[in-house]
Design an enzyme around this catalytic site. Structure first.
Site, mmCIF file in Angstrom:
data_model
loop_
_atom_site.group_PDB
_atom_site.id
_atom_site.type_symbol
_atom_site.label_atom_id
_atom_site.label_comp_id
_atom_site.label_asym_id
_atom_site.label_seq_id
_atom_site.Cartn_x
_atom_site.Cartn_y
_atom_site.Cartn_z
ATOM 1 N N HIS A 257 0.856 -1.191 0.000
ATOM 2 C CA HIS A 257 0.000 0.000 0.000
ATOM 3 C C HIS A 257 0.889 1.238 0.000
ATOM 4 O O HIS A 257 1.917 1.280 0.689
ATOM 5 C CB HIS A 257 -0.902 -0.023 1.236
ATOM 6 C CG HIS A 257 -1.899 1.087 1.279
ATOM 7 N ND1 HIS A 257 -1.569 2.360 1.672
ATOM 8 C CD2 HIS A 257 -3.224 1.109 0.981
ATOM 9 C CE1 HIS A 257 -2.651 3.127 1.621
ATOM 10 N NE2 HIS A 257 -3.665 2.393 1.202
ATOM 11 N N GLU B 162 10.484 11.957 6.510
ATOM 12 C CA GLU B 162 9.182 11.790 5.861
ATOM 13 C C GLU B 162 9.391 11.303 4.425
ATOM 14 O O GLU B 162 10.427 11.562 3.815
ATOM 15 C CB GLU B 162 8.415 13.121 5.837
ATOM 16 C CG GLU B 162 8.346 13.840 7.167
ATOM 17 C CD GLU B 162 7.531 13.105 8.212
ATOM 18 O OE1 GLU B 162 6.735 12.223 7.834
ATOM 19 O OE2 GLU B 162 7.676 13.417 9.403
ATOM 20 N N PHE C 214 -8.437 -5.659 -9.286
ATOM 21 C CA PHE C 214 -7.501 -4.754 -8.614
ATOM 22 C C PHE C 214 -6.146 -4.956 -9.304
ATOM 23 O O PHE C 214 -5.248 -5.584 -8.760
ATOM 24 C CB PHE C 214 -7.437 -5.102 -7.124
ATOM 25 C CG PHE C 214 -6.646 -4.164 -6.250
ATOM 26 C CD1 PHE C 214 -5.953 -3.070 -6.758
ATOM 27 C CD2 PHE C 214 -6.589 -4.379 -4.876
ATOM 28 C CE1 PHE C 214 -5.224 -2.225 -5.939
ATOM 29 C CE2 PHE C 214 -5.866 -3.544 -4.041
ATOM 30 C CZ PHE C 214 -5.180 -2.471 -4.573
ATOM 31 N N ARG D 41 0.251 8.337 7.406
ATOM 32 C CA ARG D 41 -1.165 8.534 7.073
ATOM 33 C C ARG D 41 -2.027 7.340 7.491
ATOM 34 O O ARG D 41 -3.220 7.310 7.215
ATOM 35 C CB ARG D 41 -1.315 8.808 5.572
ATOM 36 C CG ARG D 41 -2.592 9.553 5.232
ATOM 37 C CD ARG D 41 -2.527 10.300 3.927
ATOM 38 N NE ARG D 41 -2.209 9.435 2.793
ATOM 39 C CZ ARG D 41 -2.203 9.887 1.529
ATOM 40 N NH1 ARG D 41 -2.491 11.153 1.271
ATOM 41 N NH2 ARG D 41 -1.895 9.067 0.535
ATOM 42 N N LYS D 42 -1.441 6.368 8.162
ATOM 43 C CA LYS D 42 -2.207 5.199 8.626
ATOM 44 C C LYS D 42 -2.043 5.030 10.138
ATOM 45 O O LYS D 42 -1.711 3.955 10.632
ATOM 46 C CB LYS D 42 -1.743 3.947 7.880
ATOM 47 C CG LYS D 42 -2.216 3.915 6.424
ATOM 48 C CD LYS D 42 -3.723 3.755 6.329
ATOM 49 C CE LYS D 42 -4.235 3.829 4.899
ATOM 50 N NZ LYS D 42 -4.328 5.210 4.402
ATOM 51 N N GLU E 46 14.687 15.938 8.669
ATOM 52 C CA GLU E 46 15.881 16.383 9.376
ATOM 53 C C GLU E 46 16.635 15.180 9.935
ATOM 54 O O GLU E 46 16.027 14.291 10.528
ATOM 55 C CB GLU E 46 15.504 17.318 10.544
ATOM 56 C CG GLU E 46 14.809 18.606 10.108
ATOM 57 C CD GLU E 46 13.357 18.399 9.745
ATOM 58 O OE1 GLU E 46 12.941 18.899 8.673
ATOM 59 O OE2 GLU E 46 12.636 17.711 10.496
ATOM 60 N N LYS F 162 11.421 11.912 19.732
ATOM 61 C CA LYS F 162 10.093 12.373 19.331
ATOM 62 C C LYS F 162 9.069 11.592 20.152
ATOM 63 O O LYS F 162 8.818 10.402 19.915
ATOM 64 C CB LYS F 162 9.849 12.157 17.842
ATOM 65 C CG LYS F 162 10.592 13.137 16.932
ATOM 66 C CD LYS F 162 12.065 12.931 16.889
ATOM 67 C CE LYS F 162 12.740 13.825 15.865
ATOM 68 N NZ LYS F 162 14.226 13.724 15.964
ATOM 69 N N LYS G 285 10.776 8.466 12.945
ATOM 70 C CA LYS G 285 11.112 9.298 14.105
ATOM 71 C C LYS G 285 11.926 8.508 15.125
ATOM 72 O O LYS G 285 11.554 7.387 15.475
ATOM 73 C CB LYS G 285 9.836 9.815 14.776
ATOM 74 C CG LYS G 285 8.967 10.698 13.891
ATOM 75 C CD LYS G 285 7.686 11.097 14.612
ATOM 76 C CE LYS G 285 6.809 11.973 13.726
ATOM 77 N NZ LYS G 285 5.541 12.339 14.395
ATOM 78 N N ASP H 144 0.857 4.264 1.265
ATOM 79 C CA ASP H 144 1.180 4.890 2.552
ATOM 80 C C ASP H 144 2.103 3.998 3.378
ATOM 81 O O ASP H 144 3.033 4.476 4.037
ATOM 82 C CB ASP H 144 -0.098 5.174 3.349
ATOM 83 C CG ASP H 144 -0.981 6.221 2.693
ATOM 84 O OD1 ASP H 144 -0.432 7.093 2.003
ATOM 85 O OD2 ASP H 144 -2.209 6.151 2.857
ATOM 86 N N LYS H 145 1.859 2.694 3.348
ATOM 87 C CA LYS H 145 2.713 1.770 4.112
ATOM 88 C C LYS H 145 4.103 1.662 3.519
ATOM 89 O O LYS H 145 5.081 1.438 4.239
ATOM 90 C CB LYS H 145 2.056 0.389 4.183
ATOM 91 C CG LYS H 145 1.120 0.254 5.357
ATOM 92 C CD LYS H 145 1.896 0.110 6.660
ATOM 93 C CE LYS H 145 1.216 0.872 7.765
ATOM 94 N NZ LYS H 145 2.054 1.670 8.603
ATOM 95 N N ASP I 175 -2.391 5.336 -6.104
ATOM 96 C CA ASP I 175 -2.595 6.406 -5.116
ATOM 97 C C ASP I 175 -1.250 6.916 -4.623
ATOM 98 O O ASP I 175 -0.334 6.128 -4.362
ATOM 99 C CB ASP I 175 -3.379 5.896 -3.903
ATOM 100 C CG ASP I 175 -4.781 5.457 -4.259
ATOM 101 O OD1 ASP I 175 -5.611 6.324 -4.543
ATOM 102 O OD2 ASP I 175 -5.039 4.239 -4.258
ATOM 103 N N ALA I 176 -1.133 8.216 -4.459
ATOM 104 C CA ALA I 176 0.061 8.780 -3.829
ATOM 105 C C ALA I 176 0.136 8.308 -2.383
ATOM 106 O O ALA I 176 -0.887 8.096 -1.724
ATOM 107 C CB ALA I 176 0.021 10.308 -3.878
ATOM 108 N N ASP J 214 5.986 11.563 20.197
ATOM 109 C CA ASP J 214 4.880 10.963 19.453
ATOM 110 C C ASP J 214 5.048 9.456 19.412
ATOM 111 O O ASP J 214 4.074 8.704 19.514
ATOM 112 C CB ASP J 214 4.861 11.478 18.005
ATOM 113 C CG ASP J 214 4.244 12.854 17.874
ATOM 114 O OD1 ASP J 214 3.512 13.251 18.791
ATOM 115 O OD2 ASP J 214 4.501 13.527 16.864
ATOM 116 N N LYS K 60 -5.530 -4.623 1.104
ATOM 117 C CA LYS K 60 -6.250 -3.995 2.219
ATOM 118 C C LYS K 60 -7.213 -5.028 2.808
ATOM 119 O O LYS K 60 -7.789 -5.839 2.084
ATOM 120 C CB LYS K 60 -7.036 -2.765 1.754
ATOM 121 C CG LYS K 60 -6.208 -1.678 1.132
ATOM 122 C CD LYS K 60 -7.048 -0.460 0.780
ATOM 123 C CE LYS K 60 -7.346 0.390 1.999
ATOM 124 N NZ LYS K 60 -7.980 1.694 1.640
#
Length: 389
Positions: free
Chosen positions: A23, A51, A244, A258-259, A64, A283, A279, A25-26, A252-253, A285, A175
């Protein structure tokens, strides 16, 4: 469905989804964490915020990095894409010929100064403000919601069938989604049955829809989902689109981070909004969310509650958490304040301590970037702490 007020509570449906390694995003999450691991392998004190963006034939890294390591980022990126399975243009992406653009700059000096100047390792400040959640439930051995556990296992099984050659028509993108009927038993979640299974998998053109659906049912669904959860009323949407063929970045970009619900608890508990991949431990997060899960699972495994949500918050340059909260959904014989005191007695949640206790300077992150960061015994935050009461 019974929505009445029986002594064991109402029943309801809850859904979680997962996405596979291919996928878009993955892909980005795995690339970002592969870069992080490459820096940590050479320099465990590397500070990384990487990123990734992917689209047809292109990968863009930005962020960074401050490190003594000398990393061949191009090779790291291409090898990650190769491992995912995008090795030919016929699949929509080819690691050999894609463009890799890199814009990684040193970390802002102001951040490192306020975090580290005049402090020992244990008392370093948090790298940013933010709030994180940890969740645990006794409904599965993993202390995770059944919905997300099954969704991840379905995706993992699909990839396994592709890698071992059993289903050579399976391509990298996939998915899954699982809906479970639950009973609320005084705040504890009791899964009764699987209500709906959704699977979409990228495939080669030389296979029929009937063959795909038969393989997904017999080699994926029936292998992964325990028979006790499947019944005559279970609904299956196996490749509901009918085909598919075009997947991954061509379809898809993709973007890192995003997940975040797929990465955590599948919609259960809470989420502070911060993504994980790319990260380093500074961080919060990431490190704060891992610590919160560690706390939550430790409480459930100690049988102090059946279900719990832990929130932690931080401020940049401040080492101690600003707040710690515990919510047990009515599943404990103790007050929430009593559980909070146990947490404060047993856990030092400063980032500089978390990194030592959970080994967060080790290059362990690429493995987290698909199939969930939680509920997998190989990760240190999944090993419950013995609590002093």
């Amino acid at each position: 469905m019974d929505t009445g007020g029986g002594s064991r509570g109402k029943t309801f449906l809850f859904t979680s989804e997962s996405v596979g390694e291919g996928h878009a995003d993955k892909m980005c999450d795995q690339i970002s964490d592969a870069v992080l691991d490459a820096y940590l392998t050479q320099d465990p004190d590397s500070k990384v915020a990487c990123e990734c963006v992917v689209k047809t034939g292109m990968i863009f890294l930005c962020g960074e990095v401050s490190s003594k390591a000398k990393v061949d980022v191009q090779s790291v990126v291409r090898n990650t894409v190769k491992k995912i399975g995008y090795d030919d243009s016929s699949k929509g992406f080819d690691y050999k010929i894609c463009n890799v653009l890199v814009a990684l700059e040193p970390q802002c000096v102001e951040i490192s100064e306020c975090m580290y100047e005049g402090r020992d390792q244990e008392d370093v400040g948090a790298g940013d403000q933010g709030l994180m959640f940890g969740y645990a439930t006794d409904e599965t051995e993993e202390c995770m919601p059944l919905t997300i556990v099954l969704a991840h296992k379905l995706n993992y099984r699909i990839k396994e069938l592709s890698r071992n050659g059993d289903c050579p028509w399976i391509l990298p993108d996939s998915k899954t989604q699982v809906t479970v009927e639950y009973r609320d038993n005084k705040g504890a979640m009791e899964p009764l049955r699987v209500h709906i299974v959704v699977i979409s998998v990228q495939h080669s053109p030389n296979i029929t829809l009937e063959e795909i659906r038969h393989s997904l049912m017999e080699k994926v669904v029936r292998v992964v989902i325990p028979a006790k959860y499947l019944d005559a009323r279970t609904i299956y949407h196996l490749l509901p689109s009918g085909k598919f063929l075009i997947g991954g970045p061509q379809s898809d970009a993709g973007l890192t981070g995003r997940k975040i619900i797929v990465d955590t608890y599948g919609g259960w508990g809470g989420h502070g909004g911060g993504a994980f991949s790319g990260k380093d431990y500074s961080k919060v997060d990431r490190s704060g969310a891992y610590a919160a899960r560690w706390v939550a699972k430790s409480l459930v495994r100690a049988k102090l509650c059946r279900r719990v949500l832990v929130q932690i918050s931080y401020a940049i340059a401040v080492s101690h958490p600003l707040s710690i909260s515990v919510f047990h959904y009515g599943t404990s014989t103790m007050d929430e304040d009593e559980l909070l005191q146990i947490v404060q007695k047993n856990f030092d949640l400063r980032p500089g301590v978390i990194v030592q206790e959970l080994g967060l300077k080790q290059p362990i992150y690429q493995a987290t970037a698909c199939y969930g960061h939680f509920g997998r015994e190989e990760f240190p935050w999944e090993k419950p702490k013995s609590l002093v009461l």
